[in-house]
Design a protein around this motif. Structure first.
Motif, mmCIF file in Angstrom:
data_model
loop_
_atom_site.group_PDB
_atom_site.id
_atom_site.type_symbol
_atom_site.label_atom_id
_atom_site.label_comp_id
_atom_site.label_asym_id
_atom_site.label_seq_id
_atom_site.Cartn_x
_atom_site.Cartn_y
_atom_site.Cartn_z
ATOM 1 N N MET A 122 44.800 64.487 36.721
ATOM 2 C CA MET A 122 45.181 63.142 36.312
ATOM 3 C C MET A 122 44.292 62.125 37.021
ATOM 4 O O MET A 122 44.057 62.236 38.226
ATOM 5 N N ILE A 123 43.822 61.139 36.256
ATOM 6 C CA ILE A 123 42.981 60.100 36.854
ATOM 7 C C ILE A 123 43.748 58.783 36.835
ATOM 8 O O ILE A 123 44.301 58.385 35.809
ATOM 9 N N LEU A 124 43.796 58.128 38.013
ATOM 10 C CA LEU A 124 44.545 56.875 38.138
ATOM 11 C C LEU A 124 43.612 55.712 38.437
ATOM 12 O O LEU A 124 42.550 55.891 39.050
ATOM 13 N N ALA A 125 44.031 54.535 38.018
ATOM 14 C CA ALA A 125 43.378 53.291 38.444
ATOM 15 C C ALA A 125 44.415 52.195 38.225
ATOM 16 O O ALA A 125 45.469 52.451 37.636
ATOM 17 N N HIS A 126 44.125 50.984 38.724
ATOM 18 C CA HIS A 126 45.116 49.919 38.483
ATOM 19 C C HIS A 126 44.454 48.617 38.066
ATOM 20 O O HIS A 126 43.321 48.320 38.455
ATOM 21 N N LEU A 127 45.227 47.853 37.273
ATOM 22 C CA LEU A 127 44.696 46.637 36.643
ATOM 23 C C LEU A 127 44.967 45.374 37.462
ATOM 24 O O LEU A 127 44.252 44.385 37.323
ATOM 25 N N ASP A 128 46.010 45.397 38.283
ATOM 26 C CA ASP A 128 46.397 44.169 38.989
ATOM 27 C C ASP A 128 45.496 43.906 40.191
ATOM 28 O O ASP A 128 44.796 44.804 40.678
ATOM 29 N N VAL A 129 45.559 42.651 40.660
ATOM 30 C CA VAL A 129 44.753 42.248 41.825
ATOM 31 C C VAL A 129 45.651 41.456 42.777
ATOM 32 O O VAL A 129 46.730 41.015 42.383
ATOM 33 N N VAL A 130 45.179 41.257 44.013
ATOM 34 C CA VAL A 130 45.912 40.394 44.944
ATOM 35 C C VAL A 130 45.634 38.940 44.553
ATOM 36 O O VAL A 130 44.671 38.672 43.827
ATOM 37 N N PRO A 131 46.457 37.972 45.025
ATOM 38 C CA PRO A 131 46.240 36.577 44.618
ATOM 39 C C PRO A 131 44.845 36.074 44.996
ATOM 40 O O PRO A 131 44.221 36.597 45.927
ATOM 41 N N ALA A 132 44.371 35.074 44.266
ATOM 42 C CA ALA A 132 43.034 34.528 44.528
ATOM 43 C C ALA A 132 43.135 33.016 44.701
ATOM 44 O O ALA A 132 42.974 32.269 43.743
ATOM 45 N N PRO A 133 43.446 32.542 45.924
ATOM 46 C CA PRO A 133 43.470 31.095 46.131
ATOM 47 C C PRO A 133 42.084 30.517 45.830
ATOM 48 O O PRO A 133 41.083 31.204 46.075
ATOM 49 N N PRO A 134 42.005 29.306 45.275
ATOM 50 C CA PRO A 134 40.727 28.815 44.739
ATOM 51 C C PRO A 134 39.628 28.635 45.790
ATOM 52 O O PRO A 134 38.444 28.751 45.488
ATOM 53 N N GLU A 135 40.011 28.362 47.067
ATOM 54 C CA GLU A 135 38.972 28.051 48.057
ATOM 55 C C GLU A 135 38.245 29.312 48.551
ATOM 56 O O GLU A 135 38.804 30.418 48.498
ATOM 57 N N GLY A 136 36.994 29.114 49.003
ATOM 58 C CA GLY A 136 36.250 30.195 49.661
ATOM 59 C C GLY A 136 35.491 31.115 48.721
ATOM 60 O O GLY A 136 34.952 32.135 49.160
ATOM 61 N N TRP A 137 35.392 30.787 47.446
ATOM 62 C CA TRP A 137 34.676 31.654 46.506
ATOM 63 C C TRP A 137 33.292 31.097 46.185
ATOM 64 O O TRP A 137 33.122 29.885 46.086
ATOM 65 N N ASP A 138 32.306 31.976 46.018
ATOM 66 C CA ASP A 138 30.970 31.537 45.583
ATOM 67 C C ASP A 138 30.980 31.258 44.085
ATOM 68 O O ASP A 138 30.180 30.471 43.583
ATOM 69 N N VAL A 139 31.852 31.960 43.350
ATOM 70 C CA VAL A 139 31.990 31.743 41.901
ATOM 71 C C VAL A 139 33.496 31.721 41.626
ATOM 72 O O VAL A 139 34.267 32.255 42.425
ATOM 73 N N PRO A 140 33.940 31.109 40.508
ATOM 74 C CA PRO A 140 35.393 31.123 40.231
ATOM 75 C C PRO A 140 35.912 32.564 40.206
ATOM 76 O O PRO A 140 35.276 33.444 39.615
ATOM 77 N N PRO A 141 37.056 32.813 40.886
ATOM 78 C CA PRO A 141 37.492 34.208 41.110
ATOM 79 C C PRO A 141 37.776 35.027 39.858
ATOM 80 O O PRO A 141 37.745 36.245 39.913
ATOM 81 N N PHE A 142 38.055 34.361 38.733
ATOM 82 C CA PHE A 142 38.323 35.154 37.528
ATOM 83 C C PHE A 142 37.215 35.012 36.488
ATOM 84 O O PHE A 142 37.415 35.271 35.306
ATOM 85 N N SER A 143 36.019 34.597 36.945
ATOM 86 C CA SER A 143 34.917 34.406 35.987
ATOM 87 C C SER A 143 34.228 35.726 35.650
ATOM 88 O O SER A 143 33.660 35.885 34.587
ATOM 89 N N GLY A 144 34.252 36.671 36.582
ATOM 90 C CA GLY A 144 33.519 37.922 36.360
ATOM 91 C C GLY A 144 32.028 37.659 36.228
ATOM 92 O O GLY A 144 31.305 38.397 35.555
ATOM 93 N N GLU A 145 31.539 36.620 36.923
ATOM 94 C CA GLU A 145 30.125 36.228 36.788
ATOM 95 C C GLU A 145 29.197 37.271 37.406
ATOM 96 O O GLU A 145 29.507 37.830 38.457
ATOM 97 N N GLU A 146 28.064 37.497 36.745
ATOM 98 C CA GLU A 146 27.095 38.452 37.280
ATOM 99 C C GLU A 146 25.981 37.700 37.990
ATOM 100 O O GLU A 146 25.404 36.760 37.449
ATOM 101 N N ARG A 147 25.699 38.080 39.229
ATOM 102 C CA ARG A 147 24.635 37.433 40.005
ATOM 103 C C ARG A 147 23.874 38.498 40.768
ATOM 104 O O ARG A 147 24.485 39.269 41.494
ATOM 105 N N ASP A 148 22.568 38.485 40.643
ATOM 106 C CA ASP A 148 21.712 39.422 41.388
ATOM 107 C C ASP A 148 22.197 40.860 41.266
ATOM 108 O O ASP A 148 22.214 41.615 42.255
ATOM 109 N N GLY A 149 22.647 41.237 40.100
ATOM 110 C CA GLY A 149 23.049 42.633 39.880
ATOM 111 C C GLY A 149 24.464 42.962 40.329
ATOM 112 O O GLY A 149 24.882 44.110 40.250
ATOM 113 N N TYR A 150 25.211 41.962 40.842
ATOM 114 C CA TYR A 150 26.603 42.196 41.252
ATOM 115 C C TYR A 150 27.551 41.386 40.362
ATOM 116 O O TYR A 150 27.233 40.260 39.991
#
Ligand SMILES: CCCCCCCC/C=C\CCCCCCCC(=O)NCC(=O)O
Length: 342
Positions: free
Chosen positions: A1-29
Motif C-alpha cells: 500500500m502506498i500512502l501520501a497526504h493532501l493537507d498542509v499545516v497553516p501558512a500565515p502570509p508573512e515570511g514567504w518569498d512567494v505567495p504560499p499557495f501559488s505553487g510558483e516555480e523558481r530556479d527549478g524549485y
C-alpha cells in the motif's frame, strides 16, 4: 500500500518569498506550502498511475493507494478510516510505503555522497499543556510571582534540561554502522566500532538540531499564551510543549522525567495526545518490501547507498501497524541541509 497526504499545516502570509499557495516555480524549485510535505509524493503517485494506465501496465499483484486529507492533525478521518475499512474487509498488507526520510545530500556531517534513508520506525510523541493559575491583579501592585513568571520558569527548566542522549540504545546505531564506509578516516573506523566510540559520536550528534533529533527525545515549546492588557496581571498562563520520543523511551518514562524536571505543583500538566515510538520494521535481505524499495531507489538515485533510519516526524503510516509489520517511510527526493528548515 502506498500512502501520501493532501493537507498542509497553516501558512500565515508573512515570511514567504512567494505567495504560499501559488505553487510558483523558481530556479527549478516549486515554492508553496506543502511542496515537500506532502504534495510531491501525492503528485508522484498520481503521475505514476496515469503513466501506467496509459501504457496498459498490468501489475503482478494488487495494490492500494491511500491519500489522506488530515495527516497534520493525526489522520483521524483519513488514514484511520482507511485502516478501519481495510480491517473490515480482512485485508493484510505485505508492506506500506509513506512519506518520511529522503535522499540526504550533505545533511549527515562527514558523508560526501547522497545517501537514501528509509524510515524503518518513527519516533513517538507526547503533547502537553502546562497551565498556571494565580490570582489576577493590577500591574501597579504585582505579587512576587505571577502565572506568567511561574510558567516561564517551568518551560525554561525544560529547555535547559533536555531528555537524555540515548544514542546506541535505539535503531539509529544500525544506520551509522551501515553507512560507516561512506565516512572518511577516522570517522569510518569510529562508525564501524560504535561499541567503543558511541560516547564520543553521541556528543557530536547532539550539537546539530537534525542529528540531535535522532539521539534523544526532543522538547519543543510550540504555543505560549497569557495576558490581554498591559496593566492587568492575568489569572492564567498556558504553554503547549511537544516531545518527540526516541525509540528507546516510552510515553510514561517521558512524562515522569518531565514532572521531575518541572517539579512545581503550581504547574498543572495535562496530556493532549500521546503515542509510543513505532515498532521497527524488518530490513533484512529477505524482506520483500524493504528490498523492493531499495532496488527502486537504486534504479532512480543510482549513486545513493540505502540504509535504515529513524523517521523524526510522524506519518499516517503509524495507523497501519495492525495491517502489516513492514512500514517504510521514504519520500523520493533529494534533501540538502538548507531544505530542512523549509
Ligand atoms: C545524522 C543526521 C540525520 C538527520 C536526519 C534528518 C533528516 C530529515 C529528513 C526528513 C524530515 C523527516 C520528515 C518526516 C515527515 C514528517 C511529516 C510531518 O510533518 N508529520 C507531522 C508531524 O510530524 O508533526
Amino acid at each position: 500500500m502506498i500512502l501520501a497526504h493532501l493537507d498542509v499545516v497553516p501558512a500565515p502570509p508573512e515570511g514567504w518569498d512567494v505567495p504560499p499557495f501559488s505553487g510558483e516555480e523558481r530556479d527549478g524549485y516549486i515554492y508553496g506550502r506543502g511542496t515537500l510535505d506532502d504534495k510531491s509524493c501525492v503528485i508522484g503517485v498520481l503521475q505514476a498511475l496515469e503513466l501506467m494506465l496509459k501504457r496498459g501496465y498490468k501489475p503482478k499483484r494488487s495494490f492500494y493507494i491511500g491519500l489522506g486529507h488530515d495527516e497534520e492533525v493525526s489522520g483521524h478521518n483519513g488514514a484511520m478510516k482507511i485502516v478501519e475499512r481495510l480491517q473490515s474487509r480482512g485485508v493484510k498488507l505485505l508492506f506500506v510505503l509513506d512519506e518520511g526520510l529522503a535522499v540526504l545530500d550533505g545533511v549527515i556531517q562527514g558523508v560526501k555522497r547522497p545517501v537514501a534513508l528509509i524510515g524503518t520506525t518513527e519516533k513517538g510523541s507526547i503533547t502537553l499543556n502546562l497551565t498556571v493559575n494565580q490570582p489576577p491583579g493590577h500591574s501597579s501592585m504585582p505579587p512576587e510571582e505571577t502565572s506568567i513568571g511561574i510558567l516561564s520558569a517551568a518551560v525554561s527548566r525544560l529547555e535547559r534540561n533536555p531528555l537524555p542522549n540515548m544514542f546506541g540504545v535505539g535503531p539509529e546505531a544500525s544506520m551509522f554502522e551501515q553507512l560507516a564506509g561512506e565516512f572518511a578516516f577516522p570517522l569510518n573506523v569510529m562508525m564501524a566500532n560504535l561499541w567503543l566510540f558511541s560516547p564520543i559520536i553521541s556528543r557530536v550528534l547532539e550539537r546539530t538540531p537534525s542529528s540531535n533529533a535522532i539521539v534523544r527525545t526532543t522538547t519543543a515549546i510550540t504555543i505560549f499564551n497569557a495576558g490581554v492588557k498591559s496593566n492587568v496581571i492575568p489569572r492564567m498562563a498556558r504553554a503547549t510543549v511537544n516531545f518527540r520520543i526516541h525509540p528507546g523511551q516510552t510515553v510514561t518514562e517521558v512524562l515522569d522525567i518531565v514532572r521531575n524536571t518541572i517539579s512545581d505543583e503550581r504547574v498543572e500538566i495535562s496530556v493532549l495526545n500521546s503515542f509510543d515510538p513505532l515498532p521497527i520494521s524488518p530490513f533484512d535481505e529477505s524482506n520483500f518490501g524493504y528490498q523492493t524499495l531499495q532496488r527502486t531507489i537504486h534504479s532512480v538515485f543510482s549513486a545513493a547507498p540505502v540504509a535504515p533510519g529513524v523517521c523524526i516526524g510522524n506519518t499516517d503510516s503509524r495507523h497501519f501497524v495492525n495491517l502489516t509489520d513492514s512500514i517504510y517511510r521514504f519520500s523520493p527526493f533529494k534533501m540538502k541541509s538548507e531544505d530542512l528548515s523549509r
